[in-house]
Scaffold this active site. Structure first.
Site, PDB file in Angstrom:
ATOM      1  CE  LYS A  36     -51.779 -73.264 -58.035  1.00  0.00           C
ATOM      2  NZ  LYS A  36     -52.368 -74.556 -58.275  1.00  0.00           N
ATOM      3  N   GLY A  41     -51.984 -63.552 -63.561  1.00  0.00           N
ATOM      4  CA  GLY A  41     -51.402 -63.480 -64.903  1.00  0.00           C
ATOM      5  C   GLY A  41     -51.942 -64.539 -65.840  1.00  0.00           C
ATOM      6  CB  CYS A  42     -52.409 -68.189 -65.447  1.00  0.00           C
ATOM      7  SG  CYS A  42     -50.675 -68.571 -65.160  1.00  0.00           S
ATOM      8  CB  THR A  43     -56.971 -65.300 -64.675  1.00  0.00           C
ATOM      9  OG1 THR A  43     -56.919 -66.366 -63.712  1.00  0.00           O
ATOM     10  CG2 THR A  43     -58.413 -64.951 -64.962  1.00  0.00           C
ATOM     11  CB  THR A  46     -56.699 -68.357 -69.733  1.00  0.00           C
ATOM     12  OG1 THR A  46     -55.498 -69.026 -69.316  1.00  0.00           O
ATOM     13  CG2 THR A  46     -57.707 -69.384 -70.214  1.00  0.00           C
TER      14      THR A  46
END
Length: 97
Positions: A36, A41-43, A46
């Protein structure tokens, strides 16, 4: 899939709505999947790929991130964190055989 496996041909829209296929992309391709946009965590993940982008480019690699978020969400996420590679939306995944 495992590291080094060939990715089946795909057709996915990027954050601008442009249909992208791996048939026309550089090889090797770094394709990472995340759950998402704009979650902690995804930030981090990325942003790490974004920081490493110059090293990938030296190796002639293209980097693409993939999640089920909308194109609008991808566009906002890229702008917010100044992400310099495209994000693909797999909500309309089409595998070409």
């Amino acid at each position: 899939m495992n590291i080094g496996d060939k990715v089946p041909e795909f057709l996915l829209p990027d954050q601008n709505g442009i249909q992208r296929t791996n048939k026309n992309l550089k090889s090797p391709l770094v394709l990472f999947f995340y759950p998402k946009d704009d979650t902690p965590g995804c930030t981090i993940e990325t942003n790490d790929f974004n920081k490493l982008l110059p090293k990938f480019k030296k190796l002639n690699c293209e980097v693409l991130g993939v999640s089920k978020d909308s194109l609008k969400s991808h566009d906002k996420f890229r702008d917010k964190y100044k992400i310099k590679f495209d994000l693909l939306a797999d909500e309309k995944l089409e595998v070409i055989k």
